[in-house]
Design an enzyme around this catalytic site. Structure first.
Site, PDB file in Angstrom:
ATOM      1  N   GLU A 138      36.633  63.222  38.273  1.00  0.00           N
ATOM      2  CA  GLU A 138      37.275  61.963  37.858  1.00  0.00           C
ATOM      3  C   GLU A 138      36.222  60.865  37.709  1.00  0.00           C
ATOM      4  OE1 GLU A 138      39.713  61.354  41.290  1.00  0.00           O
ATOM      5  OE2 GLU A 138      41.250  62.759  40.660  1.00  0.00           O
TER       6      GLU A 138
ATOM      7  N   ARG B   8      32.580  55.159  36.386  1.00  0.00           N
ATOM      8  CA  ARG B   8      31.324  54.431  36.225  1.00  0.00           C
ATOM      9  C   ARG B   8      30.267  55.205  35.432  1.00  0.00           C
ATOM     10  NH1 ARG B   8      29.995  50.564  39.866  1.00  0.00           N
ATOM     11  NH2 ARG B   8      31.390  51.507  41.374  1.00  0.00           N
TER      12      ARG B   8
ATOM     13  N   TYR C 299      31.586  42.758  46.036  1.00  0.00           N
ATOM     14  CA  TYR C 299      30.891  43.803  46.788  1.00  0.00           C
ATOM     15  C   TYR C 299      29.418  43.515  47.021  1.00  0.00           C
ATOM     16  CZ  TYR C 299      34.424  46.572  44.078  1.00  0.00           C
ATOM     17  OH  TYR C 299      35.527  47.062  43.459  1.00  0.00           O
TER      18      TYR C 299
ATOM     19  N   CYS D  55      34.417  27.112  41.293  1.00  0.00           N
ATOM     20  CA  CYS D  55      34.252  26.394  42.550  1.00  0.00           C
ATOM     21  C   CYS D  55      34.372  27.326  43.740  1.00  0.00           C
ATOM     22  CB  CYS D  55      35.293  25.287  42.628  1.00  0.00           C
ATOM     23  SG  CYS D  55      35.248  24.284  41.145  1.00  0.00           S
ATOM     24  N   GLU D  56      33.429  28.216  43.864  1.00  0.00           N
ATOM     25  CA  GLU D  56      33.319  29.139  44.989  1.00  0.00           C
ATOM     26  C   GLU D  56      31.839  29.403  45.192  1.00  0.00           C
ATOM     27  OE1 GLU D  56      35.640  30.710  46.833  1.00  0.00           O
ATOM     28  OE2 GLU D  56      37.450  30.330  45.666  1.00  0.00           O
TER      29      GLU D  56
END
Ligand SMILES: *Cc1c(COP(=O)(O)O)cnc(C)c1O
Length: 404
Positions: free
Chosen positions: A268, A271, A311, A338-339
Protein backbone atom coordinates in the site's frame (compact mmCIF):
# COMPACT_ATOMS: atom_id res chain seq x y z
CA UNK A 1 13.07 18.23 -13.08
CA UNK A 2 16.23 20.23 -13.05
CA UNK A 3 17.88 23.57 -13.66
CA UNK A 4 18.40 24.59 -17.26
CA UNK A 5 20.59 27.68 -17.64
CA UNK A 6 19.86 28.53 -14.01
CA UNK A 7 16.07 28.25 -14.25
CA UNK A 8 14.22 25.39 -12.59
CA UNK A 9 12.03 23.29 -14.86
CA UNK A 10 9.39 20.70 -14.16
CA UNK A 11 9.50 18.66 -17.35
CA UNK A 12 9.50 21.37 -20.05
CA UNK A 13 7.83 24.12 -18.06
CA UNK A 14 9.76 26.56 -15.89
CA UNK A 15 8.67 27.21 -12.32
CA UNK A 16 8.56 30.94 -13.09
CA UNK A 17 6.14 30.38 -15.95
CA UNK A 18 3.88 28.27 -13.77
CA UNK A 19 3.89 30.95 -11.06
CA UNK A 20 3.09 33.65 -13.59
CA UNK A 21 0.36 31.74 -15.35
CA UNK A 22 -1.43 30.17 -12.37
CA UNK A 23 -0.41 32.43 -9.49
CA UNK A 24 1.09 31.34 -6.19
CA UNK A 25 0.97 29.33 -4.02
CA UNK A 26 0.42 26.44 -6.42
CA UNK A 27 0.97 22.68 -6.26
CA UNK A 28 2.57 21.15 -9.37
CA UNK A 29 3.13 17.52 -10.22
CA UNK A 30 5.21 15.87 -12.91
CA UNK A 31 3.34 13.23 -14.91
CA UNK A 32 6.56 11.59 -16.01
CA UNK A 33 7.87 11.36 -12.44
CA UNK A 34 4.71 9.65 -11.21
CA UNK A 35 4.96 7.11 -14.02
CA UNK A 36 8.64 6.44 -13.45
CA UNK A 37 8.06 6.03 -9.70
CA UNK A 38 5.39 3.43 -10.42
CA UNK A 39 7.59 1.59 -12.94
CA UNK A 40 10.49 1.58 -10.51
CA UNK A 41 8.32 0.30 -7.69
CA UNK A 42 6.99 -2.49 -9.92
CA UNK A 43 10.48 -3.32 -11.12
CA UNK A 44 11.90 -3.48 -7.59
CA UNK A 45 9.33 -6.07 -6.54
CA UNK A 46 8.82 -7.81 -9.87
CA UNK A 47 9.92 -11.26 -8.66
CA UNK A 48 7.35 -11.13 -5.86
CA UNK A 49 4.48 -10.18 -8.16
CA UNK A 50 2.58 -8.14 -5.55
CA UNK A 51 -0.75 -6.40 -5.80
CA UNK A 52 0.08 -2.70 -5.48
CA UNK A 53 -2.69 -0.66 -3.89
CA UNK A 54 -1.91 3.06 -3.97
CA UNK A 55 -2.58 4.74 -0.64
CA UNK A 56 -5.24 7.27 -1.64
CA UNK A 57 -4.83 9.29 1.54
CA UNK A 58 -1.38 10.42 0.39
CA UNK A 59 -2.85 12.16 -2.66
CA UNK A 60 -6.49 11.83 -3.64
CA UNK A 61 -6.56 14.06 -6.71
CA UNK A 62 -8.94 12.48 -9.24
CA UNK A 63 -6.68 13.07 -12.26
CA UNK A 64 -3.74 11.52 -10.46
CA UNK A 65 -5.88 8.54 -9.45
CA UNK A 66 -7.02 8.23 -13.08
CA UNK A 67 -3.40 7.91 -14.11
CA UNK A 68 -2.67 5.40 -11.36
CA UNK A 69 -5.76 3.43 -12.34
CA UNK A 70 -4.71 3.37 -16.01
CA UNK A 71 -1.38 1.88 -14.99
CA UNK A 72 -3.25 -0.98 -13.36
CA UNK A 73 -2.71 -0.22 -9.70
CA UNK A 74 -5.29 -0.85 -7.01
CA UNK A 75 -6.12 1.42 -4.08
CA UNK A 76 -5.86 1.44 -0.32
CA UNK A 77 -8.64 3.65 1.06
CA UNK A 78 -9.44 4.82 4.59
CA UNK A 79 -12.90 6.40 4.22
CA UNK A 80 -16.06 6.22 2.15
CA UNK A 81 -14.98 9.41 0.40
CA UNK A 82 -11.71 7.85 -0.71
CA UNK A 83 -13.51 4.67 -1.77
CA UNK A 84 -15.95 6.63 -3.94
CA UNK A 85 -13.06 8.63 -5.40
CA UNK A 86 -11.13 5.44 -6.22
CA UNK A 87 -14.19 3.93 -7.90
CA UNK A 88 -14.71 7.17 -9.84
CA UNK A 89 -11.15 6.77 -11.11
CA UNK A 90 -12.24 3.33 -12.34
CA UNK A 91 -9.99 1.42 -10.00
CA UNK A 92 -11.41 -2.08 -9.94
CA UNK A 93 -13.21 -3.06 -6.68
CA UNK A 94 -11.25 -6.33 -6.67
CA UNK A 95 -8.11 -4.24 -6.29
CA UNK A 96 -9.34 -2.08 -3.40
CA UNK A 97 -8.57 -2.62 0.27
CA UNK A 98 -10.22 -0.60 3.03
CA UNK A 99 -8.07 0.21 6.09
CA UNK A 100 -8.63 2.24 9.24
CA UNK A 101 -9.42 1.84 12.94
CA UNK A 102 -12.80 3.54 12.85
CA UNK A 103 -14.88 2.62 9.82
CA UNK A 104 -18.49 3.51 10.53
CA UNK A 105 -21.38 1.07 9.96
CA UNK A 106 -22.40 3.16 6.96
CA UNK A 107 -18.90 2.95 5.51
CA UNK A 108 -18.78 -0.82 6.05
CA UNK A 109 -22.18 -1.28 4.38
CA UNK A 110 -21.10 0.79 1.43
CA UNK A 111 -17.79 -1.08 1.02
CA UNK A 112 -19.59 -4.42 1.24
CA UNK A 113 -22.11 -3.32 -1.39
CA UNK A 114 -19.20 -2.58 -3.75
CA UNK A 115 -17.60 -6.03 -3.32
CA UNK A 116 -14.09 -4.74 -2.69
CA UNK A 117 -11.16 -7.12 -2.24
CA UNK A 118 -10.68 -6.74 1.50
CA UNK A 119 -11.82 -4.90 4.55
CA UNK A 120 -8.82 -4.81 6.84
CA UNK A 121 -10.33 -4.88 10.31
CA UNK A 122 -8.65 -3.58 13.42
CA UNK A 123 -10.93 -4.61 16.31
CA UNK A 124 -13.35 -7.31 17.40
CA UNK A 125 -16.20 -4.76 17.45
CA UNK A 126 -15.61 -4.16 13.77
CA UNK A 127 -15.73 -7.87 12.89
CA UNK A 128 -18.98 -8.21 14.84
CA UNK A 129 -20.51 -5.36 12.82
CA UNK A 130 -19.32 -6.87 9.55
CA UNK A 131 -20.90 -10.21 10.49
CA UNK A 132 -24.20 -8.43 11.17
CA UNK A 133 -24.15 -6.76 7.76
CA UNK A 134 -23.15 -10.04 6.10
CA UNK A 135 -25.99 -11.92 7.73
CA UNK A 136 -28.50 -9.33 6.54
CA UNK A 137 -27.16 -9.12 3.01
CA UNK A 138 -26.61 -12.90 2.77
CA UNK A 139 -22.99 -12.47 1.80
CA UNK A 140 -19.71 -13.83 3.03
CA UNK A 141 -17.27 -10.95 3.40
CA UNK A 142 -13.52 -11.16 2.80
CA UNK A 143 -11.63 -9.50 5.59
CA UNK A 144 -8.12 -8.98 6.79
CA UNK A 145 -7.03 -8.58 10.36
CA UNK A 146 -4.40 -5.97 11.11
CA UNK A 147 -1.59 -7.18 13.29
CA UNK A 148 0.40 -4.77 15.44
CA UNK A 149 3.87 -6.34 15.44
CA UNK A 150 5.24 -3.99 18.12
CA UNK A 151 8.00 -2.97 15.72
CA UNK A 152 9.80 0.35 15.90
CA UNK A 153 9.74 1.88 12.41
CA UNK A 154 12.60 4.25 13.33
CA UNK A 155 10.85 7.15 11.70
CA UNK A 156 9.29 10.39 13.03
CA UNK A 157 7.41 9.54 16.22
CA UNK A 158 4.12 10.88 14.92
CA UNK A 159 4.10 8.76 11.77
CA UNK A 160 4.92 5.54 13.57
CA UNK A 161 2.02 3.07 13.70
CA UNK A 162 3.39 -0.36 14.55
CA UNK A 163 4.25 -0.04 18.23
CA UNK A 164 2.13 -1.55 20.97
CA UNK A 165 1.19 1.91 22.27
CA UNK A 166 -0.21 3.01 18.89
CA UNK A 167 -3.94 2.69 18.25
CA UNK A 168 -3.43 0.60 15.12
CA UNK A 169 -3.88 -3.15 14.72
CA UNK A 170 -4.16 -5.93 17.26
CA UNK A 171 -1.63 -7.45 19.60
CA UNK A 172 -0.40 -10.97 19.00
CA UNK A 173 -2.62 -12.40 21.72
CA UNK A 174 -5.76 -10.65 20.48
CA UNK A 175 -4.97 -11.45 16.86
CA UNK A 176 -4.66 -15.18 17.57
CA UNK A 177 -7.82 -15.11 19.68
CA UNK A 178 -9.85 -13.45 16.90
CA UNK A 179 -8.44 -15.75 14.26
CA UNK A 180 -9.50 -18.79 16.25
CA UNK A 181 -12.90 -17.35 17.01
CA UNK A 182 -13.77 -16.29 13.46
CA UNK A 183 -11.89 -18.68 11.16
CA UNK A 184 -14.95 -20.89 10.73
CA UNK A 185 -17.44 -18.03 10.60
CA UNK A 186 -20.28 -18.34 8.11
CA UNK A 187 -20.12 -14.63 7.45
CA UNK A 188 -16.47 -13.67 7.09
CA UNK A 189 -13.49 -15.20 5.31
CA UNK A 190 -10.26 -14.27 7.02
CA UNK A 191 -8.23 -13.87 3.85
CA UNK A 192 -5.52 -11.53 4.93
CA UNK A 193 -3.08 -10.59 7.62
CA UNK A 194 -2.22 -6.91 7.29
CA UNK A 195 0.51 -4.79 8.85
CA UNK A 196 1.64 -1.21 8.39
CA UNK A 197 4.28 -0.04 10.83
CA UNK A 198 4.59 3.58 9.79
CA UNK A 199 5.67 5.97 7.12
CA UNK A 200 8.93 7.38 5.75
CA UNK A 201 10.90 4.26 6.69
CA UNK A 202 14.42 4.53 5.33
CA UNK A 203 16.04 1.33 6.58
CA UNK A 204 15.15 -2.28 5.77
CA UNK A 205 15.76 -3.27 9.41
CA UNK A 206 12.31 -2.29 10.77
CA UNK A 207 10.78 -4.25 7.88
CA UNK A 208 12.97 -7.20 8.80
CA UNK A 209 11.70 -7.08 12.38
CA UNK A 210 8.15 -6.73 11.10
CA UNK A 211 8.48 -9.75 8.79
CA UNK A 212 9.98 -11.81 11.60
CA UNK A 213 7.04 -10.94 13.84
CA UNK A 214 4.56 -11.74 11.05
CA UNK A 215 6.28 -15.03 10.29
CA UNK A 216 6.21 -15.98 13.94
CA UNK A 217 2.52 -15.30 14.38
CA UNK A 218 1.66 -17.25 11.23
CA UNK A 219 3.68 -20.25 12.42
CA UNK A 220 1.92 -19.89 15.74
CA UNK A 221 -1.53 -19.80 14.21
CA UNK A 222 -0.98 -22.62 11.68
CA UNK A 223 -3.35 -20.69 9.44
CA UNK A 224 -2.89 -20.10 5.74
CA UNK A 225 -3.59 -16.54 4.68
CA UNK A 226 -4.43 -15.93 1.04
CA UNK A 227 -2.92 -12.45 1.28
CA UNK A 228 -0.26 -10.84 3.38
CA UNK A 229 -0.70 -7.08 3.19
CA UNK A 230 2.59 -5.45 4.17
CA UNK A 231 1.26 -1.87 3.99
CA UNK A 232 3.37 1.00 2.71
CA UNK A 233 5.85 3.26 4.42
CA UNK A 234 8.73 3.15 1.96
CA UNK A 235 10.78 6.26 2.64
CA UNK A 236 12.04 8.79 0.11
CA UNK A 237 14.95 11.23 0.05
CA UNK A 238 13.73 14.51 1.54
CA UNK A 239 17.13 16.00 2.25
CA UNK A 240 20.31 15.90 0.22
CA UNK A 241 22.44 12.89 1.11
CA UNK A 242 19.79 11.43 3.36
CA UNK A 243 18.91 7.77 3.43
CA UNK A 244 16.40 6.09 1.20
CA UNK A 245 15.04 2.59 1.61
CA UNK A 246 17.12 -0.16 0.01
CA UNK A 247 14.46 -1.93 -2.03
CA UNK A 248 16.76 -4.76 -3.00
CA UNK A 249 17.26 -5.73 0.64
CA UNK A 250 13.57 -5.38 1.46
CA UNK A 251 12.63 -7.52 -1.54
CA UNK A 252 15.05 -10.26 -0.50
CA UNK A 253 13.63 -10.28 3.01
CA UNK A 254 10.16 -10.76 1.54
CA UNK A 255 11.41 -13.49 -0.78
CA UNK A 256 12.75 -15.55 2.08
CA UNK A 257 9.54 -14.86 4.01
CA UNK A 258 7.54 -16.24 1.06
CA UNK A 259 9.56 -19.46 1.06
CA UNK A 260 7.98 -20.19 4.43
CA UNK A 261 4.59 -18.63 3.71
CA UNK A 262 3.06 -18.98 0.30
CA UNK A 263 0.71 -16.00 0.09
CA UNK A 264 0.05 -13.15 -2.32
CA UNK A 265 1.76 -9.97 -1.18
CA UNK A 266 -0.13 -6.68 -1.13
CA UNK A 267 1.64 -3.32 -0.83
CA UNK A 268 0.00 0.00 0.00
CA UNK A 269 2.58 2.62 -1.03
CA UNK A 270 1.68 6.30 -1.00
CA UNK A 271 4.67 8.53 -0.43
CA UNK A 272 7.06 6.41 -2.52
CA UNK A 273 4.78 6.80 -5.56
CA UNK A 274 3.83 10.47 -5.37
CA UNK A 275 6.03 12.19 -2.76
CA UNK A 276 8.86 13.42 -4.96
CA UNK A 277 6.60 14.18 -7.94
CA UNK A 278 5.16 17.35 -6.40
CA UNK A 279 6.29 20.91 -5.61
CA UNK A 280 4.64 23.78 -3.85
CA UNK A 281 5.63 26.91 -5.74
CA UNK A 282 5.54 30.01 -3.58
CA UNK A 283 6.41 33.67 -3.82
CA UNK A 284 8.41 35.64 -1.27
CA UNK A 285 6.14 38.35 0.12
CA UNK A 286 8.65 40.01 2.44
CA UNK A 287 12.10 39.42 3.84
CA UNK A 288 12.47 40.58 7.40
CA UNK A 289 16.09 41.10 8.42
CA UNK A 290 17.00 40.66 12.07
CA UNK A 291 20.37 40.49 13.71
CA UNK A 292 20.49 36.70 13.94
CA UNK A 293 18.50 35.68 10.88
CA UNK A 294 16.44 36.64 7.90
CA UNK A 295 12.79 35.68 8.00
CA UNK A 296 11.73 34.80 4.48
CA UNK A 297 7.97 35.22 4.50
CA UNK A 298 6.30 33.14 1.79
CA UNK A 299 2.78 33.37 0.42
CA UNK A 300 2.28 29.68 1.25
CA UNK A 301 1.69 28.61 4.82
CA UNK A 302 0.92 25.71 7.12
CA UNK A 303 -2.63 25.60 5.80
CA UNK A 304 -1.19 24.71 2.37
CA UNK A 305 1.49 22.33 3.66
CA UNK A 306 1.25 21.24 7.26
CA UNK A 307 3.93 18.51 7.41
CA UNK A 308 6.67 20.72 8.91
CA UNK A 309 4.31 22.09 11.59
CA UNK A 310 2.62 18.75 12.26
CA UNK A 311 5.54 16.36 12.33
CA UNK A 312 8.66 18.49 12.17
CA UNK A 313 9.16 17.23 8.62
CA UNK A 314 11.88 18.90 6.54
CA UNK A 315 11.31 19.84 2.93
CA UNK A 316 14.07 21.42 0.84
CA UNK A 317 13.29 24.87 -0.50
CA UNK A 318 15.00 25.81 -3.74
CA UNK A 319 15.04 29.06 -5.72
CA UNK A 320 13.41 29.11 -9.15
CA UNK A 321 16.42 30.98 -10.48
CA UNK A 322 20.01 30.34 -9.45
CA UNK A 323 22.63 33.01 -8.84
CA UNK A 324 26.11 32.72 -7.44
CA UNK A 325 25.66 35.10 -4.54
CA UNK A 326 25.78 33.09 -1.31
CA UNK A 327 24.62 34.84 1.87
CA UNK A 328 26.14 33.38 5.03
CA UNK A 329 23.29 34.09 7.38
CA UNK A 330 20.52 32.00 8.86
CA UNK A 331 17.36 32.05 6.74
CA UNK A 332 14.07 30.96 8.19
CA UNK A 333 11.30 30.28 5.68
CA UNK A 334 7.92 30.95 7.22
CA UNK A 335 4.31 31.46 6.22
CA UNK A 336 1.98 34.38 7.02
CA UNK A 337 -0.23 32.43 9.47
CA UNK A 338 -0.51 33.54 13.07
CA UNK A 339 1.13 30.49 14.60
CA UNK A 340 4.72 30.09 15.68
CA UNK A 341 4.82 26.63 14.09
CA UNK A 342 3.98 28.15 10.70
CA UNK A 343 7.57 27.64 9.73
CA UNK A 344 8.89 25.53 6.87
CA UNK A 345 12.64 25.39 7.15
CA UNK A 346 15.72 26.96 8.66
CA UNK A 347 19.04 26.98 6.78
CA UNK A 348 22.45 28.39 7.66
CA UNK A 349 23.05 30.03 4.32
CA UNK A 350 21.11 30.69 1.16
CA UNK A 351 21.67 32.38 -2.15
CA UNK A 352 20.76 36.05 -2.32
CA UNK A 353 17.01 36.35 -2.63
CA UNK A 354 14.61 39.24 -2.94
CA UNK A 355 11.02 40.16 -2.39
CA UNK A 356 8.77 38.64 -5.10
CA UNK A 357 11.26 35.90 -5.96
CA UNK A 358 9.83 32.44 -6.56
CA UNK A 359 10.89 29.40 -4.56
CA UNK A 360 9.84 25.75 -4.66
CA UNK A 361 9.13 23.63 -1.61
CA UNK A 362 10.20 20.15 -2.72
CA UNK A 363 8.76 16.65 -2.40
CA UNK A 364 5.27 17.67 -1.37
CA UNK A 365 3.34 15.26 -3.63
CA UNK A 366 2.32 13.09 -0.67
CA UNK A 367 0.48 14.42 2.40
CA UNK A 368 0.63 17.93 0.94
CA UNK A 369 -2.59 19.13 -0.69
CA UNK A 370 -4.62 16.37 1.05
CA UNK A 371 -3.80 17.90 4.43
CA UNK A 372 -4.49 21.50 3.41
CA UNK A 373 -7.12 23.54 5.18
CA UNK A 374 -8.78 26.93 5.20
CA UNK A 375 -7.15 28.01 8.45
CA UNK A 376 -6.97 31.82 8.70
CA UNK A 377 -9.66 31.73 5.97
CA UNK A 378 -7.04 31.18 3.33
CA UNK A 379 -8.31 29.63 0.09
CA UNK A 380 -6.66 26.33 -0.89
CA UNK A 381 -4.13 26.45 -3.73
CA UNK A 382 -4.73 24.93 -7.17
CA UNK A 383 -3.04 21.74 -8.43
CA UNK A 384 -1.36 21.60 -11.83
CA UNK A 385 -0.22 18.50 -13.70
CA UNK A 386 2.74 18.96 -16.01
CA UNK A 387 3.15 16.58 -18.91
CA UNK A 388 6.06 17.57 -21.16
CA UNK A 389 5.15 21.11 -22.29
CA UNK A 390 1.55 21.03 -21.18
CA UNK A 391 0.38 22.38 -17.84
CA UNK A 392 -3.17 21.39 -16.92
CA UNK A 393 -5.22 22.54 -13.95
CA UNK A 394 -6.37 19.44 -12.07
CA UNK A 395 -7.82 21.33 -9.11
CA UNK A 396 -8.90 24.95 -9.34
CA UNK A 397 -7.80 27.51 -6.81
CA UNK A 398 -10.51 27.93 -4.19
CA UNK A 399 -12.32 31.23 -4.54
CA UNK A 400 -12.30 33.42 -1.49
CA UNK A 401 -16.03 34.01 -2.03
CA UNK A 402 -16.74 30.31 -1.63
CA UNK A 403 -15.15 30.15 1.77
CA UNK A 404 -16.42 33.41 3.23
C1 LIG B 1 -0.89 5.82 5.32
C2 LIG B 1 -0.96 4.37 5.07
C3 LIG B 1 -0.25 3.81 4.00
C4 LIG B 1 0.68 4.60 3.11
O1 LIG B 1 1.85 4.93 3.73
P1 LIG B 1 3.07 5.59 2.90
O2 LIG B 1 4.07 5.89 3.92
O3 LIG B 1 2.55 6.81 2.24
O4 LIG B 1 3.55 4.58 1.91
C5 LIG B 1 -0.44 2.46 3.76
N1 LIG B 1 -1.24 1.69 4.54
C6 LIG B 1 -1.92 2.20 5.58
C7 LIG B 1 -2.79 1.31 6.38
C8 LIG B 1 -1.79 3.55 5.89
O5 LIG B 1 -2.46 4.05 6.92
Amino acid sequence: MKYKKGHFYIENVSAERIAKKFGTPVYVYSYEKIISNIYNFQKNFKTINPLICFSVKSNSNLQILNLISKLGLGADVVSKGELVRALNAKIKPEKIVFSGVGKTIEELKFAISKNILLINTESENEIVEIEKIARKSKKKINIGIRFNPDTDAKTLKNISTGKRENKFGLTKEKFLYLLKKYKNSKFVNIDCLSVHIGSQITSHVPYKNMLNAVNKIIQNSKYKFKYIDLGGGMGINYENNSHKLNYYKYKNLIKSFLKKNNSKIIFEPGRSIIGNAGYLISKIIYIKHTKSKNFVILDSAMNDLIRPALYGAKHRIIPSKLNNKKIKKKHEFVGPICETTDKFLSVDRYQKINQRDIVLICDVGAYGMVLSSNYNLRPKPPEILINKSSAKIITKRQKLNNII
